[in-house]
Design an enzyme around this catalytic site. Structure first.
Site, PDB file in Angstrom:
ATOM      1  CG  ASN A  85      42.953  42.744  50.608  1.00  0.00           C
ATOM      2  OD1 ASN A  85      43.745  41.807  50.609  1.00  0.00           O
ATOM      3  ND2 ASN A  85      42.891  43.636  51.591  1.00  0.00           N
ATOM      4  CD  GLN A  92      38.219  45.581  46.258  1.00  0.00           C
ATOM      5  OE1 GLN A  92      38.025  44.542  45.621  1.00  0.00           O
ATOM      6  NE2 GLN A  92      38.398  46.752  45.681  1.00  0.00           N
ATOM      7  CG  HIS A  98      42.782  50.083  48.128  1.00  0.00           C
ATOM      8  ND1 HIS A  98      41.509  49.842  47.662  1.00  0.00           N
ATOM      9  CD2 HIS A  98      42.932  49.306  49.229  1.00  0.00           C
ATOM     10  CE1 HIS A  98      40.909  48.975  48.455  1.00  0.00           C
ATOM     11  NE2 HIS A  98      41.753  48.617  49.414  1.00  0.00           N
ATOM     12  CG  HIS A 100      46.428  47.563  51.962  1.00  0.00           C
ATOM     13  ND1 HIS A 100      45.779  48.094  53.054  1.00  0.00           N
ATOM     14  CD2 HIS A 100      45.455  47.019  51.181  1.00  0.00           C
ATOM     15  CE1 HIS A 100      44.480  47.878  52.948  1.00  0.00           C
ATOM     16  NE2 HIS A 100      44.248  47.222  51.813  1.00  0.00           N
TER      17      HIS A 100
HETATM   18  P1  AMP Z   1      40.587  47.027  51.840  1.00  0.00           P
HETATM   19  O1  AMP Z   1      39.874  46.512  53.068  1.00  0.00           O
HETATM   20  O2  AMP Z   1      41.688  46.143  51.342  1.00  0.00           O
HETATM   21  O3  AMP Z   1      39.599  47.394  50.766  1.00  0.00           O
HETATM   22  O4  AMP Z   1      41.329  48.349  52.289  1.00  0.00           O
HETATM   23  C1  AMP Z   1      40.646  49.531  52.536  1.00  0.00           C
HETATM   24  C2  AMP Z   1      41.453  50.294  53.543  1.00  0.00           C
HETATM   25  O5  AMP Z   1      41.016  51.631  53.563  1.00  0.00           O
HETATM   26  C3  AMP Z   1      41.345  49.777  54.985  1.00  0.00           C
HETATM   27  O6  AMP Z   1      42.635  49.395  55.453  1.00  0.00           O
HETATM   28  C4  AMP Z   1      40.779  50.980  55.753  1.00  0.00           C
HETATM   29  O7  AMP Z   1      41.331  51.109  57.047  1.00  0.00           O
HETATM   30  C5  AMP Z   1      41.175  52.128  54.854  1.00  0.00           C
HETATM   31  N1  AMP Z   1      40.339  53.312  54.962  1.00  0.00           N
HETATM   32  C6  AMP Z   1      38.986  53.382  54.959  1.00  0.00           C
HETATM   33  N2  AMP Z   1      38.577  54.653  55.030  1.00  0.00           N
HETATM   34  C7  AMP Z   1      39.702  55.417  55.076  1.00  0.00           C
HETATM   35  C8  AMP Z   1      39.944  56.824  55.165  1.00  0.00           C
HETATM   36  N3  AMP Z   1      38.947  57.721  55.195  1.00  0.00           N
HETATM   37  N4  AMP Z   1      41.229  57.251  55.187  1.00  0.00           N
HETATM   38  C9  AMP Z   1      42.250  56.359  55.152  1.00  0.00           C
HETATM   39  N5  AMP Z   1      42.082  55.025  55.060  1.00  0.00           N
HETATM   40  C10 AMP Z   1      40.827  54.560  55.029  1.00  0.00           C
END
Ligand code: AMP
Ligand code: ZN
Length: 112
Positions: A85, A92, A98, A100
């Site tokens: 995203n 995002q 990152h 997914h």
């Molecule tokens: P996005 O919303 O595409 O930016 O993805 C960020 C992702 O990071 C989300 O799916 C969250 O669930 C994940 N996330 C946030 N904090 C953590 C964490 N401490 N460990 C693992 N995943 C995380």
């Protein structure tokens, strides 16, 4: 250290449930999984999103995709989706590049 959540996870300052790690990237399970298998792959260096990929850092992204292919094979995943995203409207929430990797359930298209 930078005040970036994923930089802190990459540095080991915040724990993660690791799938794979090398000097360039880290793969770890998402804390809020959206599929039976849901992990993230991040570069260790801070890149804000796909929007900040350039000729100078593109090798890191290529490497991440080799890691995704290898780890999915290792986990026995035959069908999966890779999503990144970019920006708030696209969903995002963490401003560090990152990817997914989601697998283990039927996926819809187009994504919401
Ligand atoms: P996005 O919303 O595409 O930016 O993805 C960020 C992702 O990071 C989300 O799916 C969250 O669930 C994940 N996330 C946030 N904090 C953590 C964490 N401490 N460990 C693992 N995943 C995380
Ligand atoms: Zn960062």
């Amino acid at each position: 250290m930078s005040d970036c959540l994923f930089c802190k996870i990459a540095a080991g300052a915040i724990p993660s449930n690791k799938v794979f790690e090398d000097e360039t990237c880290l793969a770890f399970y998402d804390i809020d999984p959206q599929a039976p298998t849901h992990f993230l792959v991040i570069p260790k260096e801070h890149i804000g999103s796909v929007a900040e990929v350039t000729e100078d850092n593109a090798a890191v992204v290529a490497h991440i995709f080799t890691v995704i292919a290898q780890q999915c094979k290792k986990l026995g995943l035959q069908s999966y989706r890779v999503v990144s995203n970019i920006g708030e409207q696209a969903g995002q929430s963490v401003p560090h590049l990152h990817f997914h990797v989601l697998s283990g359930r039927d996926m819809t298209w187009p994504p919401g």
